[in-house]
Design a protein around this motif. Structure first.
Motif, short mmCIF file in Angstrom:
data_model
loop_
_atom_site.label_atom_id
_atom_site.label_comp_id
_atom_site.label_asym_id
_atom_site.label_seq_id
_atom_site.Cartn_x
_atom_site.Cartn_y
_atom_site.Cartn_z
N ASN A 1 -4.81 -27.74 11.43
CA ASN A 1 -4.31 -26.75 10.47
C ASN A 1 -4.49 -25.31 10.93
O ASN A 1 -4.10 -24.39 10.23
CB ASN A 1 -5.02 -26.93 9.12
CG ASN A 1 -4.69 -28.27 8.49
OD1 ASN A 1 -3.64 -28.85 8.78
ND2 ASN A 1 -5.59 -28.78 7.66
N SER A 2 -5.12 -25.13 12.09
CA SER A 2 -5.47 -23.77 12.52
C SER A 2 -4.39 -23.11 13.38
O SER A 2 -4.38 -21.89 13.53
CB SER A 2 -6.77 -23.80 13.32
OG SER A 2 -6.54 -24.41 14.58
N GLY A 3 -3.52 -23.92 14.01
CA GLY A 3 -2.55 -23.36 14.94
C GLY A 3 -3.18 -23.02 16.28
O GLY A 3 -2.54 -22.41 17.14
N ARG A 4 -4.41 -23.37 16.49
CA ARG A 4 -5.09 -23.11 17.77
C ARG A 4 -5.30 -24.44 18.49
O ARG A 4 -5.16 -25.50 17.89
CB ARG A 4 -6.46 -22.45 17.52
CG ARG A 4 -6.37 -21.09 16.84
CD ARG A 4 -5.82 -20.06 17.79
NE ARG A 4 -5.88 -18.72 17.24
CZ ARG A 4 -5.28 -17.68 17.81
NH1 ARG A 4 -4.58 -17.83 18.91
NH2 ARG A 4 -5.38 -16.49 17.28
N SER A 5 -5.71 -24.34 19.77
CA SER A 5 -5.84 -25.60 20.51
C SER A 5 -7.28 -26.06 20.68
O SER A 5 -7.52 -27.16 21.16
CB SER A 5 -5.16 -25.49 21.86
OG SER A 5 -5.73 -24.43 22.57
N SER A 6 -8.23 -25.24 20.32
CA SER A 6 -9.63 -25.68 20.38
C SER A 6 -10.47 -24.87 19.39
O SER A 6 -10.06 -23.77 18.97
CB SER A 6 -10.20 -25.51 21.79
OG SER A 6 -10.35 -24.13 22.07
N ARG B 1 -14.93 -20.44 9.34
CA ARG B 1 -15.59 -20.90 8.10
C ARG B 1 -14.58 -21.02 6.96
O ARG B 1 -14.71 -21.91 6.12
CB ARG B 1 -16.74 -19.96 7.72
CG ARG B 1 -17.85 -19.85 8.75
CD ARG B 1 -18.53 -21.16 9.06
NE ARG B 1 -19.46 -21.07 10.20
CZ ARG B 1 -19.88 -22.10 10.91
NH1 ARG B 1 -19.52 -23.33 10.60
NH2 ARG B 1 -20.71 -21.93 11.92
N GLU B 2 -13.59 -20.13 6.92
CA GLU B 2 -12.53 -20.26 5.90
C GLU B 2 -11.77 -21.56 6.09
O GLU B 2 -11.46 -22.27 5.14
CB GLU B 2 -11.54 -19.09 6.00
CG GLU B 2 -12.05 -17.78 5.44
CD GLU B 2 -11.12 -16.60 5.77
OE1 GLU B 2 -11.50 -15.47 5.46
OE2 GLU B 2 -10.04 -16.83 6.36
N LEU B 3 -11.46 -21.85 7.36
CA LEU B 3 -10.72 -23.09 7.66
C LEU B 3 -11.57 -24.31 7.30
O LEU B 3 -11.06 -25.33 6.85
CB LEU B 3 -10.34 -23.14 9.15
CG LEU B 3 -9.23 -22.19 9.57
CD1 LEU B 3 -9.22 -22.01 11.10
CD2 LEU B 3 -7.86 -22.70 9.09
#
Ligand code: S3P
Length: 169
Positions: free
Chosen positions: A43-48, A62-64
């Motif tokens: 859900n973050s759109g990042r890869s790590s 922390r929000e995620l």
């Protein structure tokens, strides 16, 4: 004797073995495995996780984490492996603990240091002194929030998951 539940939450410090115990325990209990950080990452759109810390900062991570815990609030029939930091956020714990049993994998700092010394993927385990401070801050929180404690030093994954299984019954 613990109440039977079909939602088990694994908590513990980085390197305590939450992710390693996840599948063997879920298989034993015939529950599905959920890795909280994997959902968060999707859900973050990042890869790590490292990339989230680096580009967006810990606060965003922390929000995620809160958002992921909210998604998992009504899950059942599962074992959930959490990230080590969830213990510092009561909102997350309240979401995760809904109808669940919290199992604390208690591993000594010396053992964790051995396990993580060659793995550089933990943004909050870059420096042993800082990491030990974090460990000492969190250890009493894991103790106070859990329903079951299993010490893991000197035990293999099968022994740990079997011990959890027995303590659940
Ligand atoms: C963290 C632990 C990590 C990951 C993130 C933050 C923490 O998970 O969620 O790097 O604050 O302790 P593991 O406990 O699986 O290493």
């Amino acid at each position: 004797m613990k109440k039977t539940t079909d939602k088990i939450i694994l908590v513990g410090f980085m390197g305590a073995g939450k992710s390693s115990v996840l599948s063997p325990l879920a298989n034993k209990l015939d529950l599905k495995s959920i890795e909280m950080d994997s959902i968060l990452l999707q859900n973050s759109g990042r890869s790590s996780i490292e990339e989230i810390f680096l580009n967006d900062g810990e606060l965003r991570f922390r929000e995620l984490e809160i958002e992921t815990a909210r998604i998992l609030k009504n899950e059942s029939g599962c074992v959930i492996a959490t990230g080590g930091g969830v213990i510092q956020n009561k909102i997350i714990l309240d979401y995760l603990r809904t109808n669940g049993i919290v199992v604390y994998l208690n591993t000594s700092f010396a053992e964790i240091q051995k396990r993580l010394s060659n793995i550089g993927d933990r943004p909050l385990f870059r420096d042993n002194v800082q990491a030990e401070k974090l460990y000492n801050l969190r250890a009493p929180l894991y103790e106070s929030y859990c329903d079951i404690v299993v010490t893991t030093d000197g035990k293999n994954i099968e022994q740990i998951s079997e011990e959890i299984n027995q303590k659940l019954n």
